[in-house]
Every structure is written in structure tokens, then in C-alpha cells.
Design an enzyme around this catalytic site. Structure first.
Site, PDB file in Angstrom:
ATOM      1  N   ASP A  35       0.861  -1.187   0.000  1.00 35.88           N
ATOM      2  CA  ASP A  35       0.000   0.000   0.000  1.00 35.88           C
ATOM      3  C   ASP A  35       0.894   1.233   0.000  1.00 35.88           C
ATOM      4  OD1 ASP A  35      -3.285   0.207   0.855  1.00 35.88           O
ATOM      5  OD2 ASP A  35      -2.100   2.057   0.834  1.00 35.88           O
ATOM      6  N   LYS A  40      -1.007   2.271   7.143  1.00 33.26           N
ATOM      7  CA  LYS A  40      -1.677   0.964   7.011  1.00 33.26           C
ATOM      8  C   LYS A  40      -0.647  -0.163   6.996  1.00 33.26           C
ATOM      9  CE  LYS A  40      -6.004   2.019   4.706  1.00 33.26           C
ATOM     10  NZ  LYS A  40      -6.846   1.766   3.528  1.00 33.26           N
ATOM     11  N   THR A 125     -13.095  -2.808  -8.951  1.00 36.23           N
ATOM     12  CA  THR A 125     -14.225  -2.625  -9.851  1.00 36.23           C
ATOM     13  C   THR A 125     -13.879  -1.535 -10.857  1.00 36.23           C
ATOM     14  OG1 THR A 125     -15.707  -3.206  -8.045  1.00 36.23           O
ATOM     15  CG2 THR A 125     -16.689  -2.076  -9.928  1.00 36.23           C
ATOM     16  N   GLU A 152     -14.400  -8.504  -7.584  1.00 35.09           N
ATOM     17  CA  GLU A 152     -14.691  -8.903  -6.205  1.00 35.09           C
ATOM     18  C   GLU A 152     -16.165  -8.649  -5.897  1.00 35.09           C
ATOM     19  OE1 GLU A 152     -12.665 -10.279  -3.627  1.00 35.09           O
ATOM     20  OE2 GLU A 152     -14.760 -10.503  -3.051  1.00 35.09           O
ATOM     21  N   ASN A 228     -24.110  -4.938  -9.347  1.00 30.56           N
ATOM     22  CA  ASN A 228     -24.373  -3.862  -8.394  1.00 30.56           C
ATOM     23  C   ASN A 228     -25.501  -2.956  -8.869  1.00 30.56           C
ATOM     24  OD1 ASN A 228     -22.569  -4.766  -6.567  1.00 30.56           O
ATOM     25  ND2 ASN A 228     -21.125  -3.066  -6.720  1.00 30.56           N
ATOM     26  N   ALA A 272     -37.349  -1.404   1.654  1.00 30.25           N
ATOM     27  CA  ALA A 272     -37.420   0.060   1.555  1.00 30.25           C
ATOM     28  C   ALA A 272     -36.743   0.664   2.779  1.00 30.25           C
ATOM     29  CB  ALA A 272     -38.875   0.498   1.477  1.00 30.25           C
ATOM     30  N   CYS A 280     -19.292   1.582  -2.489  1.00 29.88           N
ATOM     31  CA  CYS A 280     -19.427   0.860  -3.762  1.00 29.88           C
ATOM     32  C   CYS A 280     -20.623   1.273  -4.603  1.00 29.88           C
ATOM     33  CB  CYS A 280     -19.454  -0.640  -3.497  1.00 29.88           C
ATOM     34  SG  CYS A 280     -17.841  -1.279  -3.009  1.00 29.88           S
ATOM     35  N   LYS A 340     -23.926   0.617   6.623  1.00 28.61           N
ATOM     36  CA  LYS A 340     -24.724  -0.569   6.957  1.00 28.61           C
ATOM     37  C   LYS A 340     -24.116  -1.180   8.210  1.00 28.61           C
ATOM     38  CE  LYS A 340     -22.302  -4.045   4.260  1.00 28.61           C
ATOM     39  NZ  LYS A 340     -22.467  -5.162   3.362  1.00 28.61           N
TER      40      LYS A 340
HETATM   41  P1  NAD Z   1     -10.210   1.004  -0.020  1.00 30.99           P
HETATM   42  O1  NAD Z   1     -10.339   2.415  -0.386  1.00 30.99           O
HETATM   43  O2  NAD Z   1     -10.690   0.516   1.298  1.00 30.99           O
HETATM   44  O3  NAD Z   1      -8.687   0.544  -0.175  1.00 30.99           O
HETATM   45  C1  NAD Z   1      -7.914   0.823  -1.299  1.00 30.99           C
HETATM   46  C2  NAD Z   1      -6.464   0.851  -0.872  1.00 30.99           C
HETATM   47  O4  NAD Z   1      -5.625   1.004  -2.034  1.00 30.99           O
HETATM   48  C3  NAD Z   1      -6.093   2.018   0.043  1.00 30.99           C
HETATM   49  O5  NAD Z   1      -5.508   1.533   1.229  1.00 30.99           O
HETATM   50  C4  NAD Z   1      -5.099   2.835  -0.779  1.00 30.99           C
HETATM   51  O6  NAD Z   1      -4.123   3.473   0.016  1.00 30.99           O
HETATM   52  C5  NAD Z   1      -4.508   1.774  -1.660  1.00 30.99           C
HETATM   53  N1  NAD Z   1      -3.840   2.286  -2.867  1.00 30.99           N
HETATM   54  C6  NAD Z   1      -4.238   3.258  -3.711  1.00 30.99           C
HETATM   55  N2  NAD Z   1      -3.353   3.400  -4.702  1.00 30.99           N
HETATM   56  C7  NAD Z   1      -2.379   2.498  -4.498  1.00 30.99           C
HETATM   57  C8  NAD Z   1      -1.210   2.151  -5.203  1.00 30.99           C
HETATM   58  N3  NAD Z   1      -0.865   2.756  -6.353  1.00 30.99           N
HETATM   59  N4  NAD Z   1      -0.424   1.189  -4.691  1.00 30.99           N
HETATM   60  C9  NAD Z   1      -0.757   0.555  -3.558  1.00 30.99           C
HETATM   61  N5  NAD Z   1      -1.861   0.833  -2.862  1.00 30.99           N
HETATM   62  C10 NAD Z   1      -2.666   1.789  -3.324  1.00 30.99           C
HETATM   63  O7  NAD Z   1     -10.940   0.195  -1.192  1.00 30.99           O
HETATM   64  P2  NAD Z   1     -11.806  -1.154  -1.079  1.00 30.99           P
HETATM   65  O8  NAD Z   1     -13.110  -0.867  -0.441  1.00 30.99           O
HETATM   66  O9  NAD Z   1     -10.987  -2.259  -0.599  1.00 30.99           O
HETATM   67  O10 NAD Z   1     -12.107  -1.376  -2.643  1.00 30.99           O
HETATM   68  C11 NAD Z   1     -11.107  -1.727  -3.557  1.00 30.99           C
HETATM   69  C12 NAD Z   1     -11.760  -2.032  -4.888  1.00 30.99           C
HETATM   70  O11 NAD Z   1     -12.620  -3.156  -4.765  1.00 30.99           O
HETATM   71  C13 NAD Z   1     -12.634  -0.915  -5.434  1.00 30.99           C
HETATM   72  O12 NAD Z   1     -12.573  -0.916  -6.838  1.00 30.99           O
HETATM   73  C14 NAD Z   1     -14.011  -1.300  -4.986  1.00 30.99           C
HETATM   74  O13 NAD Z   1     -15.017  -0.757  -5.810  1.00 30.99           O
HETATM   75  C15 NAD Z   1     -13.950  -2.805  -5.109  1.00 30.99           C
HETATM   76  N6  NAD Z   1     -14.866  -3.540  -4.229  1.00 30.99           N
HETATM   77  C16 NAD Z   1     -15.030  -3.138  -2.940  1.00 30.99           C
HETATM   78  C17 NAD Z   1     -15.894  -3.840  -2.109  1.00 30.99           C
HETATM   79  C18 NAD Z   1     -16.134  -3.419  -0.695  1.00 30.99           C
HETATM   80  O14 NAD Z   1     -17.093  -3.931  -0.084  1.00 30.99           O
HETATM   81  N7  NAD Z   1     -15.366  -2.521  -0.127  1.00 30.99           N
HETATM   82  C19 NAD Z   1     -16.569  -4.981  -2.604  1.00 30.99           C
HETATM   83  C20 NAD Z   1     -16.340  -5.369  -3.915  1.00 30.99           C
HETATM   84  C21 NAD Z   1     -15.488  -4.641  -4.731  1.00 30.99           C
END
Ligand code: NAD
Length: 450
Positions: A35, A40, A125, A152, A228, A272, A280, A340
Site C-alpha cells: 500500500d 496501514k 471494480t 470482487e 451492483n 425500503a 461501492c 450498513k
Molecule cells: P479502499 O479504499 O478501502 O482501499 C484501497 C487501498 O488502495 C487504500 O488503502 C489505498 O491506500 C490503496 N492504494 C491506492 N493506490 C495504491 C497504489 N498505487 N499502490 C498501492 N496501494 C494503493 O478500497 P476497497 O473498499 O478495498 O475497494 C477496492 C476495490 O474493490 C474498489 O474498486 C471497490 O469498488 C472494489 N470492491 C469493494 C468492495 C467493498 O465492499 N469494499 C466490494 C467489492 C469490490
């Protein structure tokens, strides 16, 4: 890949990346998690999870202790990875389109350091077509770096069990063998899932027979956003009909119980309430609208859904206003700031929107969430007073809004609550309470479409 310990790298230590890393490390893969956020990285290396997700803290702690999981900021660590999972954030731009800055930065940086032949797996995503652009970056790197779109589907709050007992796992690639490699890793996770769940102290609500689906890359990208978008349509549809139920004297819960009993329709996501939020749905839907527009396709059905969803906090506040008169000087408690239950995530949270709306209109608002106070704080108006407990938040209030269905709120002692309050308005923003029970405790009940 078979026969030796696979080395896996995860880019992005968010909900998706940390869950992926924690599970794979618990399944005996050697995992490095990258990261750009040093805080983190340090937290993970101390065996700590940077956010709340049921059971994941235990997996991370043990994996770090056993030397199976380490975090770093340095992409050099990708040098001997067999598989690299990209899980960076894809927030939205101010115009609603997907901000792919992190996705491209991560891919470009990974291409510099991944060994020839390592597989790059996209879990973030992204709009349909993104993988094609990344494949071009990889081709320019001069290395052979096969790309697989592996969207995911986990939900925050049940991230571990969703990852272990999935409805489906999708691998989209122009090369079936590479897609199969990724699916093989999921099959290996299936074999240790009981053990991992026990270690995390979680158990699944159901055990679906997961499907393994190989598609082309663009289909895989479109599958995620379409799923979604459809869930958003169900929620929004329920909210639209709830407004009619309010006028007509129907109860939306009764309506949707019976409508959802039709197997062609299904009951899930027809609840509702105060609308969807989180990190997301909101950005995935506007991202879909935007990428469709770019391709000359008008997704007006989704534009309508966004507008309808935006209207919900105001709709609920107005219902309360019709009982309270004016918000000015009224004391109102909002219970629930996470978008949620089961998560500390307060991104685009309807509870936060409600609190801000009523504070803006002159109410004295208190708020409490068992996990999301800290994350919500930045988005709350300064006048909203954050409290350390539901008791503190609700004492002496004119009205209480339950905006997130945390079990401790749904199971509250309503008699005690009524006694501690000044007024008698109870607003059930997620339709989770039994009307008669709330009224029996001496409250005036307001739901959404009830
Ligand atoms: P998040 O924002 O919680 O975490 C993303 C992480 O990526 C951050 O810690 C950020 O510092 C890091 N990051 C950004 N640029 C970086 C880089 N160049 N190198 C290394 N680290 C980097 O995101 P999330 O909720 O885990 O979601 C990640 C992806 O998965 C998104 O596209 C989201 O839409 C998708 N997704 C999320 C969920 C969910 O429930 N949160 C479910 C399905 C899909």
C-alpha cells in the site's frame, strides 16, 4: 504453479485487499501486501487491521505472527510473485465517472517489478474496457504479464464468509489457461475454508455451491457493475413503491414479502428505507452511467435510480417534520452512521446525510455508531454531537432515528429508551422494527412506506 508455495502479492490494503491477503495467508500462501499508505503498512506489520471487519483482525494477526503475511510500500516486493491481485480503490470523479488513477498507477508500477509470466489479477471494480488499456501497458513493458479480470463481490461486514462461500467467482481473460490458474487458487481456498472461518470466529449465513465462471475480459468487467446496478434498482424500486404505500396506507414490508415470494422476483434487496450508501453502490452506478454514455448508450434507468436514492434521507426527514412541526430547537438522536451494520465504513452514509440535514435545519443532533463514529466524524456537520453510547445519544431527546440496523439497536430495550427520552417520535429508517412493539413502548412510529 502446483507443487511449490505460491507467492502472492496484494496491492491495496483496503477492505478487499486486506481480506484477500488475510484469507490467502491463512490458506498457507506466502503473501505480501502493498500500500502507498505507510500507516496501514505499519499497522499490518504489527498484526493490526486498519479498519473493522468481523474476524479479519484475527486472521491478519495470526498470519503476520506466522510469517505468512507482511506488508510493504515498496513494489520491489513483487519481484518473485506468482500472482498479483490489484485491489486499489476506484473512487469517483466529481462528475461521477470512475477515477482510475490508482488502478493505472498500480498496474504501471507492478509491470516494472513483476517477473515475466506472473499473472496480474484485477479485483478492483473498473469500467468495461479498462483491462484492455492495462494490457497495452503490460505489452509496452516488454514482459509477458497475463491479465485476468476477477471482480470482487464480497460485502463489508461479511467479507470473510463471502470470500470463502461465494455464489460465483468470475475470471475473465483472453487466455483460458490463465483464467483457470486463478480459479485453481480459489479452489484451494475452498479446501481450507472451514478452518479459516473457525479461526476468524465467523460462520456463513448460507453455504452456496459456488460457481466457477470463465468469461472474456470485458464480460467479467461488465458482470461486476451490472450486478451492483441491479441490486441498486431493486432497492430503489422498493423505495419508490414505499412512497406510494405511505400515501395509500399499505405496509411496504407486507407488500414486498408477498411480491418477493415469487421466485422469479426474490425477496432480497427489496427492503425500503433510507437508501443505499457506502463505498461501492453510489460510485459504481455513476461510473456505469458515465462509461455507458462514453460508448453512446443512455442508461436513463440508472440515472432515475440515483435521483430516487438521493431523495430518501430528505423524504424521511420530511415525514418526521410533519410530526415534529419544525426541526428548529428539536433534539434528535441518529443511531447508526455506518452505511450498513457490521462495518466501520461511513462513506456516503445515509445516517450521516440525515444527521446533517436535520442539523442544517436547526435541530440539535446527537449521533452514535458502535464502529463508525471515527470514520463519520469528518463528514458530519460540526454542530452534530458524537456520543459514546446509544444511551448518551438518546437521553432527553424529542426523536430517535435508527439509521443503521446494528443488532444492538434492533434489540434495544424500547421501554427504557422511551423513559429516557423527552419526546415520543421513533423513526425506523430501515423498517426493521415491529410497528406494534414500538407503539406498545409508548412511541409514535414512523417507517418508510409503513
Ligand atoms: P479502499 O479504499 O478501502 O482501499 C484501497 C487501498 O488502495 C487504500 O488503502 C489505498 O491506500 C490503496 N492504494 C491506492 N493506490 C495504491 C497504489 N498505487 N499502490 C498501492 N496501494 C494503493 O478500497 P476497497 O473498499 O478495498 O475497494 C477496492 C476495490 O474493490 C474498489 O474498486 C471497490 O469498488 C472494489 N470492491 C469493494 C468492495 C467493498 O465492499 N469494499 C466490494 C467489492 C469490490
Amino acid at each position: 504453479l502446483a507443487g511449490k508455495t505460491q507467492k502472492v502479492a496484494v496491492i491495496g490494503i483496503g477492505y478487499v485487499g486486506a481480506t484477500t491477503a488475510g484469507i490467502l495467508a491463512s490458506c498457507n500462501y506466502e503473501v505480501v501486501a502493498l500500500d502507498t499508505d505507510r500507516k496501514k503498512v505499519d499497522q499490518i506489520n504489527r498484526g493490526r487491521l486498519p479498519f473493522f471487519e468481523q474476524g479479519l483482525d484475527k486472521l491478519v494477526k495470526r498470519a503476520v505472527e506466522k510469517g505468512r503475511l507482511a506488508a510493504a510500500t515498496d513494489y520491489e516486493k513483487l519481484r518473485d510473485a506468482d500472482l498479483v491481485f490489484s485491489c486499489v480503490g476506484t473512487p469517483d470523479n466529481p462528475d461521477g465517472s470512475s477515477n482510475l488513477q490508482y488502478v493505472f498507477e498500480a498496474a504501471a508500477e507492478a509491470a516494472k517489478h513483476m517477473p515475466d509470466g506472473a499473472v496480474f489479477v484485477q479485483k478492483s471494480t473498473v469500467p468495461v474496457g479498462t483491462g484492455g488499456k492495462i494490457e497495452k501497458i503490460f505489452a509496452d513493458s516488454g514482459k509477458k504479464l497475463p491479465y485476468v479480470s476477477n471482480p470482487e463481490f464480497l460485502r463489508e461486514g461479511t467479507a470473510i464468509t463471502d470470500s470463502l462461500w461465494f455464489d460465483r467467482v468470475v475470471a475473465g481473460s483472453s487466455d483460458k489457461r490463465t483464467a483457470q490458474k486463478v480459479l485453481d487458487l480459489y479452489r484451494s481456498v475452498e479446501k481450507c475454508r472451514e478452518e479459516i472461518a473457525a479461526e476468524a470466529g465467523v460462520s456463513p449465513a448460507s453455504r452456496p455451491a459456488g460457481q466457477f465462471i470463465i468469461t472474456n475480459r470485458n464480460s467479467a468487467e461488465l458482470i461486476k457493475v451490472t450486478a451492483n446496478a441491479f441490486l441498486v434498482l431493486k432497492i430503489t424500486f422498493a423505495n419508490s413503491i414505499a412512497k406510494l404505500a405511505d400515501r395509500a396506507g399499505a405496509d411496504i414490508n407486507e407488500v414486498m414479502d408477498a411480491v418477493g415470494a415469487d421466485q422469479r422476483i426474490g425477496r432480497a434487496f427489496l427492503n425500503a428505507g433510507r437508501g443505499y450508501g457506502g463505498g461501492c453502490f453510489p460510485k459504481d452506478v455513476t461510473g456505469l452511467i458515465s462509461s455507458a454514455t462514453e460508448q453512446g448508450v443512455d442508461l436513463s434507468i440508472m440515472i432515475a435510480a440515483v435521483d430516487e436514492n438521493e431523495s430518501m434521507p430528505g423524504y424521511i426527514a420530511n415525514k418526521a417534520k410533519s410530526v415534529l412541526g419544525d426541526f428548529k430547537g428539536k433534539k434528535i438522536a441518529v443511531l447508526g452512521l455506518a452505511f450498513k451494520s457490521g462495518t466501520s465504513d461511513a462513506r456516503r452514509s445515509p445516517g450521516v446525510k440525515l444527521a446533517n440535514l436535520m442539523a442544517r435545519d436547526g435541530a440539535e443532533v446527537t449521533a452514535y455508531d458502535p464502529q463508525a463514529n471515527e470514520e463519520a466524524a469528518a463528514d458530519l456537520r460540526k454542530s452534530v454531537r458524537l456520543c459514546d453510547s446509544a444511551e448518551e445519544a438518546t437521553k432527553g431527546m424529542d426523536a430517535v432515528f435508527v439509521a443503521t440496523d446494528w443488532p444492538q439497536f434492533v434489540g434495544m430495550d424500547l421501554d427504557a429508551l422511551r423513559k429516557s427520552q423527552r419526546g415520543d417520535l421513533f423513526v425506523d429508517c430501515m423498517n426493521r422494527f415491529d410497528t406494534a412493539t414500538v407503539e406498545a413502548a409508548g412511541f409514535k412510529y414512523l417507517g418508510v412506506g409503513r
